[in-house]
Design a protein around this motif. Structure first.
Motif, PDB file in Angstrom:
ATOM      1  N   GLU A 178       0.824  -1.214   0.000  1.00 49.07           N
ATOM      2  CA  GLU A 178       0.000   0.000   0.000  1.00 49.07           C
ATOM      3  C   GLU A 178       0.857   1.263   0.000  1.00 49.07           C
ATOM      4  O   GLU A 178       0.671   2.164  -0.823  1.00 49.07           O
ATOM      5  CB  GLU A 178      -0.938   0.001   1.207  1.00 49.07           C
ATOM      6  CG  GLU A 178      -1.897   1.185   1.217  1.00 49.07           C
ATOM      7  CD  GLU A 178      -2.879   1.135   2.375  1.00 49.07           C
ATOM      8  OE1 GLU A 178      -3.694   2.051   2.494  1.00 49.07           O
ATOM      9  OE2 GLU A 178      -2.825   0.161   3.181  1.00 49.07           O
ATOM     10  N   GLU A 214       1.386   4.005  -3.112  1.00 50.29           N
ATOM     11  CA  GLU A 214       0.962   5.390  -2.884  1.00 50.29           C
ATOM     12  C   GLU A 214       2.102   6.376  -3.141  1.00 50.29           C
ATOM     13  O   GLU A 214       1.863   7.491  -3.605  1.00 50.29           O
ATOM     14  CB  GLU A 214       0.428   5.556  -1.459  1.00 50.29           C
ATOM     15  CG  GLU A 214      -0.942   4.916  -1.248  1.00 50.29           C
ATOM     16  CD  GLU A 214      -1.492   5.167   0.150  1.00 50.29           C
ATOM     17  OE1 GLU A 214      -0.767   5.751   0.985  1.00 50.29           O
ATOM     18  OE2 GLU A 214      -2.656   4.789   0.405  1.00 50.29           O
ATOM     19  N   LYS A 226      -5.175   7.072  -6.346  1.00 53.44           N
ATOM     20  CA  LYS A 226      -6.064   6.343  -5.442  1.00 53.44           C
ATOM     21  C   LYS A 226      -7.260   7.186  -5.010  1.00 53.44           C
ATOM     22  O   LYS A 226      -8.304   6.646  -4.601  1.00 53.44           O
ATOM     23  CB  LYS A 226      -5.271   5.892  -4.210  1.00 53.44           C
ATOM     24  CG  LYS A 226      -5.848   4.698  -3.490  1.00 53.44           C
ATOM     25  CD  LYS A 226      -4.871   4.219  -2.437  1.00 53.44           C
ATOM     26  CE  LYS A 226      -5.406   3.019  -1.695  1.00 53.44           C
ATOM     27  NZ  LYS A 226      -4.448   2.541  -0.672  1.00 53.44           N
ATOM     28  N   TYR A 279      -7.472   1.798 -11.456  1.00 54.01           N
ATOM     29  CA  TYR A 279      -8.187   1.812 -10.170  1.00 54.01           C
ATOM     30  C   TYR A 279      -7.771   0.604  -9.331  1.00 54.01           C
ATOM     31  O   TYR A 279      -7.565   0.705  -8.123  1.00 54.01           O
ATOM     32  CB  TYR A 279      -9.692   1.796 -10.429  1.00 54.01           C
ATOM     33  CG  TYR A 279     -10.532   1.812  -9.169  1.00 54.01           C
ATOM     34  CD1 TYR A 279     -10.843   3.014  -8.531  1.00 54.01           C
ATOM     35  CD2 TYR A 279     -11.008   0.622  -8.611  1.00 54.01           C
ATOM     36  CE1 TYR A 279     -11.616   3.029  -7.368  1.00 54.01           C
ATOM     37  CE2 TYR A 279     -11.776   0.633  -7.446  1.00 54.01           C
ATOM     38  CZ  TYR A 279     -12.068   1.842  -6.831  1.00 54.01           C
ATOM     39  OH  TYR A 279     -12.810   1.865  -5.677  1.00 54.01           O
ATOM     40  N   ASN A 280      -7.640  -0.551  -9.968  1.00 51.81           N
ATOM     41  CA  ASN A 280      -7.303  -1.777  -9.237  1.00 51.81           C
ATOM     42  C   ASN A 280      -5.827  -1.867  -8.865  1.00 51.81           C
ATOM     43  O   ASN A 280      -5.488  -2.165  -7.717  1.00 51.81           O
ATOM     44  CB  ASN A 280      -7.701  -3.007 -10.065  1.00 51.81           C
ATOM     45  CG  ASN A 280      -9.193  -3.252 -10.059  1.00 51.81           C
ATOM     46  OD1 ASN A 280      -9.875  -2.988  -9.065  1.00 51.81           O
ATOM     47  ND2 ASN A 280      -9.730  -3.746 -11.157  1.00 51.81           N
ATOM     48  N   ARG A 291      -4.382  -0.239  -5.900  1.00 58.34           N
ATOM     49  CA  ARG A 291      -4.831  -0.863  -4.644  1.00 58.34           C
ATOM     50  C   ARG A 291      -4.210  -2.247  -4.459  1.00 58.34           C
ATOM     51  O   ARG A 291      -4.628  -3.029  -3.613  1.00 58.34           O
ATOM     52  CB  ARG A 291      -6.363  -0.962  -4.630  1.00 58.34           C
ATOM     53  CG  ARG A 291      -7.035   0.390  -4.461  1.00 58.34           C
ATOM     54  CD  ARG A 291      -8.516   0.369  -4.793  1.00 58.34           C
ATOM     55  NE  ARG A 291      -9.132   1.647  -4.408  1.00 58.34           N
ATOM     56  CZ  ARG A 291      -9.025   2.759  -5.124  1.00 58.34           C
ATOM     57  NH1 ARG A 291      -8.358   2.748  -6.257  1.00 58.34           N
ATOM     58  NH2 ARG A 291      -9.580   3.889  -4.699  1.00 58.34           N
TER      59      ARG A 291
END
Length: 363
Positions: free
Chosen positions: A175, A179, A209, A228-229, A232
């Motif tokens: 994560e 980011e 995100k 989008y996926n 994440r």
């Protein structure tokens, strides 16, 4: 979409400046020098550049003229694909000592799924290190590796400590890693897409995100759901040993620019013949023919046509390419022509990814 605990250990192995490194390995006089594999000094395109050449801004897919301008002492070397293939086969044999789940992307890179491996080794990080050491011992070449929970992150990670290094992104680090990742570092985000994202205020994974799937789909079409996926950590594409070919093509860069359409048709006839040979060897056929034209000013144009039936013969490929050639008037003399066939009869409908929840996983 359903949820599942689907945990994998994926390694992406990428040989360092493979073609150029092979040439330096076989010819000691080239070691430590700026070399480019590919076209001639006057014409053509760089297929690979040594790290010494990259320091001067020489990159693959760059025209030879620009490469020489960036690096006046650049040495051009003709490619020897049989030699590259020979070494690639040795490297692949090393991969298969650890797992049968090996998906080659090209002669110099591949994905490996070592979740369950032949050595019974619990650490993907140590497997990657061991593989790289074996490659060095058996071929004399350096490889880099990325290790993580899916193909996307492993691919991105393999670039981080290049050359001759590796990077592991553990599940609990995914994560934060994504980011903080610059958007241009996301695999599959090219220069044009990156510029578009910058205009939308997307500079890092964190910014990406914050955008809804609807927003991303509106601005990037089908790729929107993918972005989008992946930001994440969701990318469920499996390592496929028998990777399905999605296109097949051939192109030629000419020694001198050509402006006569008769000469262009003659070159296209030779290219179509080469494509027929490759199609027969691969036992595939396709519906979509794309004509690629690079003009003398280096501008690139493509024209495509999808037929209602599959074709694999030289005559039908050439007939469609001829039609595409005459679709628009030539704007300038031409330095490169290419034909590719896609929408092949090997393709299968893709299943939509399901959301996967990544839990604790020893790497």
């Amino acid at each position: 979409m359903g949820e599942e605990n689907y945990l994998r250990k994926i390694i992406h192995i990428d040989m360092d400046a493979f073609y150029a490194s092979v040439e330096q390995l076989d010819n000691p006089e080239l070691r430590g020098k700026a070399i480019a594999v590919g076209g001639s000094e006057e014409r053509g395109v760089v297929a690979a550049a040594s790290y010494e050449a990259r320091e001067f801004g020489v990159r693959s897919a760059m025209s030879s003229i620009i490469a020489k301008r960036n690096c006046p002492h650049l040495i051009f070397v003709k490619p020897r694909f049989e030699r590259y293939r020979q070494i690639s086969n040795k490297i692949r044999a090393i991969f298969l000592e650890y797992t049968d789940l090996v998906e080659p992307l090209s002669l110099d890179e591949a994905y490996l799924d070592v979740t369950q491996n032949k050595k019974g080794h619990p650490s993907a990080t140590l497997i990657a290190r061991e593989i790289r050491e074996k490659i060095k011992l058996e071929t004399g070449l350096n490889a880099s590796a990325g290790i993580s929970i899916n193909k996307f992150i492993a691919k991105v990670a393999s670039d981080i400590n290049k050359p001759n290094g590796q990077k592991t992104i553990n599940p609990e680090e995914v994560e934060e890693f994504l980011e903080n990742l610059q958007i241009r570092k996301f695999h599959g985000v090219g220069k044009v897409t990156a510029e578009k994202m910058y205009q939308l205020g997307i500079f890092k994974g964190f910014d990406l995100k914050q955008k809804s799937e609807e927003f991303l789909t509106e601005h990037f079409g089908k790729s929107g759901a993918h972005y989008y996926n992946v930001v994440r950590g969701i990318h469920l594409s499996e390592v496929k040993p028998n990777r399905i070919r999605k296109s097949l093509g051939a192109e030629r860069t000419f020694d001198e620019n050509i402006s006569s359409e008769i000469f262009m048709l003659e070159r296209l006839s030779n290219i179509a013949e080469e494509i027929e040979r490759r199609l027969q060897k691969s036992k595939v056929a396709g519906k979509t023919i794309t004509l690629k034209i690079k003009y003398s000013d280096f501008s690139l144009h493509t024209r495509s046509k999808t037929l209602p039936y599959y074709i694999s013969s030289r005559d039908l490929v050439l007939e469609t390419a001829r039609e595409l050639l005459y679709q628009e008037k030539m704007k300038n003399s031409v330095r490169l022509l290419g034909i590719s066939l896609s929408n092949l009869n090997t393709e299968k409908p893709e299943k939509k990814d399901e959301i996967a929840v990544q839990l604790k996983f020893e790497f």
